[in-house]
Design an enzyme around this catalytic site. Sequence first.
Site, PDB file in Angstrom:
ATOM      1  N   ARG A  53       6.754  -5.815  -3.479  1.00 54.00           N
ATOM      2  CA  ARG A  53       5.430  -5.977  -4.113  1.00 54.00           C
ATOM      3  C   ARG A  53       4.978  -5.215  -5.268  1.00 54.00           C
ATOM      4  O   ARG A  53       5.331  -3.973  -5.144  1.00 54.00           O
ATOM      5  CB  ARG A  53       4.134  -5.669  -3.023  1.00 54.00           C
ATOM      6  CG  ARG A  53       2.886  -5.658  -3.550  1.00 54.00           C
ATOM      7  CD  ARG A  53       2.039  -5.444  -2.459  1.00 54.00           C
ATOM      8  NE  ARG A  53       0.631  -5.311  -2.868  1.00 54.00           N
ATOM      9  CZ  ARG A  53      -0.060  -4.037  -3.289  1.00 54.00           C
ATOM     10  NH1 ARG A  53       0.435  -2.858  -2.770  1.00 54.00           N
ATOM     11  NH2 ARG A  53      -1.185  -3.973  -3.814  1.00 54.00           N
ATOM     12  N   GLU A 104      -6.670  -2.873  -4.250  1.00 62.54           N
ATOM     13  CA  GLU A 104      -8.014  -2.101  -4.038  1.00 62.54           C
ATOM     14  C   GLU A 104      -9.000  -1.857  -4.776  1.00 62.54           C
ATOM     15  O   GLU A 104      -9.193  -1.104  -5.623  1.00 62.54           O
ATOM     16  CB  GLU A 104      -7.156  -0.509  -3.552  1.00 62.54           C
ATOM     17  CG  GLU A 104      -6.233  -0.576  -2.686  1.00 62.54           C
ATOM     18  CD  GLU A 104      -5.972   0.946  -2.535  1.00 62.54           C
ATOM     19  OE1 GLU A 104      -6.192   1.762  -3.174  1.00 62.54           O
ATOM     20  OE2 GLU A 104      -4.885   1.145  -1.523  1.00 62.54           O
ATOM     21  N   ASN A 109      -4.076  -2.046   2.924  1.00 63.33           N
ATOM     22  CA  ASN A 109      -3.599  -0.802   2.534  1.00 63.33           C
ATOM     23  C   ASN A 109      -4.328   0.164   3.521  1.00 63.33           C
ATOM     24  O   ASN A 109      -5.472   0.442   3.347  1.00 63.33           O
ATOM     25  CB  ASN A 109      -3.630  -0.320   1.185  1.00 63.33           C
ATOM     26  CG  ASN A 109      -2.998  -1.335   0.176  1.00 63.33           C
ATOM     27  OD1 ASN A 109      -2.159  -2.143   0.594  1.00 63.33           O
ATOM     28  ND2 ASN A 109      -3.307  -1.163  -1.149  1.00 63.33           N
ATOM     29  N   GLU A 119       0.559  -1.717   1.938  1.00 64.86           N
ATOM     30  CA  GLU A 119       0.696  -0.295   1.467  1.00 64.86           C
ATOM     31  C   GLU A 119       0.432   0.685   2.709  1.00 64.86           C
ATOM     32  O   GLU A 119      -0.330   0.435   3.431  1.00 64.86           O
ATOM     33  CB  GLU A 119       0.046   0.252   0.300  1.00 64.86           C
ATOM     34  CG  GLU A 119       0.170  -0.110  -0.789  1.00 64.86           C
ATOM     35  CD  GLU A 119      -0.525   0.324  -1.838  1.00 64.86           C
ATOM     36  OE1 GLU A 119      -1.149   1.429  -1.699  1.00 64.86           O
ATOM     37  OE2 GLU A 119      -0.900  -0.229  -3.067  1.00 64.86           O
TER      38      GLU A 119
HETATM   39  C1  FCB Z   1      -3.112   3.578  -2.980  1.00 66.50           C
HETATM   40  C2  FCB Z   1      -2.829   3.010  -4.355  1.00 66.50           C
HETATM   41  C3  FCB Z   1      -1.390   3.145  -4.901  1.00 66.50           C
HETATM   42  C4  FCB Z   1      -0.889   4.618  -4.384  1.00 66.50           C
HETATM   43  C5  FCB Z   1      -1.299   4.988  -3.038  1.00 66.50           C
HETATM   44  C6  FCB Z   1      -0.677   6.446  -2.439  1.00 66.50           C
HETATM   45  O1  FCB Z   1      -4.523   3.812  -3.065  1.00 66.50           O
HETATM   46  O2  FCB Z   1      -3.150   1.458  -4.282  1.00 66.50           O
HETATM   47  O3  FCB Z   1      -1.245   2.824  -6.233  1.00 66.50           O
HETATM   48  O4  FCB Z   1      -1.478   5.477  -5.341  1.00 66.50           O
HETATM   49  O5  FCB Z   1      -2.667   4.824  -2.777  1.00 66.50           O
END
Ligand code: FCB
Length: 449
Positions: free
Chosen positions: A77, A166, A291, A356
């Site tokens: 990704r 996000e 995430n 994530e």
């Molecule tokens: C998330 C972001 C990513 C990275 C992580 C640690 O909020 O999407 O870019 O910075 O945190």
Amino acid sequence: MSAITFPEGFIWGTATAAYQIEGATRADGRGVSIWDTFSHTPGKVQDGHTGDVACDHYHRYAQDVALMADLGIRTYRFSVSWPRVQPDGHGAVNPAGLGFYDRLVDTLLDAGIDPMVTLYHWDLPQALEDQGGWPSRDTAYRFADYAQLVYERLGDRVTTWTTHNEPWCAAFLGYASGIHAPGRTEPGAAFAAVHHLLLGHGLAVQALREAGAQRLSIVLNPAAVAGTGPGSEAGVRLMDGLQNRIFLDPLLRGEYPEDVLEVIRRFSDLSYLQEGDLEIISRPLDLLGINYYSPSLVGPGTGPGSRSHPGTEGIELLPPQGPVTAMGWQIEPAALTALLKRIATDYPGVPLMITENGAAFNDVRTGDRVHDADRIAYLEGHIRAAHQAITEGVDLRGYLVWSLLDNFEWAEGYHKRFGLIRVEYDTQERILKDSALWYREVIKRNGLV
Ligand code: FCB
């Protein structure tokens, strides 16, 4: 601990974002993004770090793809930098910029890795910010145009598309607390930004669907919010409204929740909300990306709330209640299971993916090794938590580690290392950490021993 196996076809991968790894911010006609401006503004990023060079992935992508292939990664990704494709955020394509992603996609496919494209991971063209940025409605239409241009070029090979990463961060860190680019502190504008990010998402989904896109998604960072102590319920509900339902309800139910609208009215007259918008925003999705890093805790008392959550003045947000990562983020895998179950229950029908999850730790290099046992423990705990959610009925399709490489961690600069692969920024040397070697085994076994 017992062995676990994931369902057949479960997707294992890693994630990155353009501004955090590419560098080459002036190469081949790339325009200026809000993160270039922000990171070059003294005092905004720790020690004045910028993304100018980052991991130089723009030039070293072939090597990085080879490392991924070596680890057995199935899905990668990454995000497309809007100002590489459209330097000023509108008009004709910059062919050299789009050409980079064309080569990257081909290289990934040759290596047997499925590309998953995020169209917006926070690097708005500065020219669009100068015209109002996300609080301005026009930005949503510009985003949909840009999405179509990228799709036209890559849509024959990329099957999974994500509009935004996000949007909560883009709106509230960018326009309310101002700790991220563009660094504005206007709560009313932040709520308008939420709406236009959502509208841009809906317009892009509509356009890409018509163009034949197979899998369309958005990636959120819902708060795994929990209360401790009597009377914390109202605060929990408020936080849940302002970080979760403010996105989930428009996207998946076609409406803003009434309690959230009540908060927004304190900061804005809502004149940006136009007839028909919610219909566009709630176009069907094929996948919802989640995430998750850490839980959010609300106490029973009163407090100043958080500047990143306008409307929470008066509620008590608690500091971490247990072990933390180098970011100071509490380590709590069980909260991931609870979060996934909650979303699957309240918003049924859309498959989920963990897009994530990962951790920064103060890694130490020992010769050519990085023995990052703490990262392995973090990942293992969360992979188990994800498996638990599947056991309890959640339709979870995959798990992507943040991140492939150590990279530019926004306001923290290069101080926080999230990678499976260490990057020596002075030489651009890559070193597989122990966690990378461990993850290779997880992928091979489709689970944990
Ligand atoms: C998330 C972001 C990513 C990275 C992580 C640690 O909020 O999407 O870019 O910075 O945190």
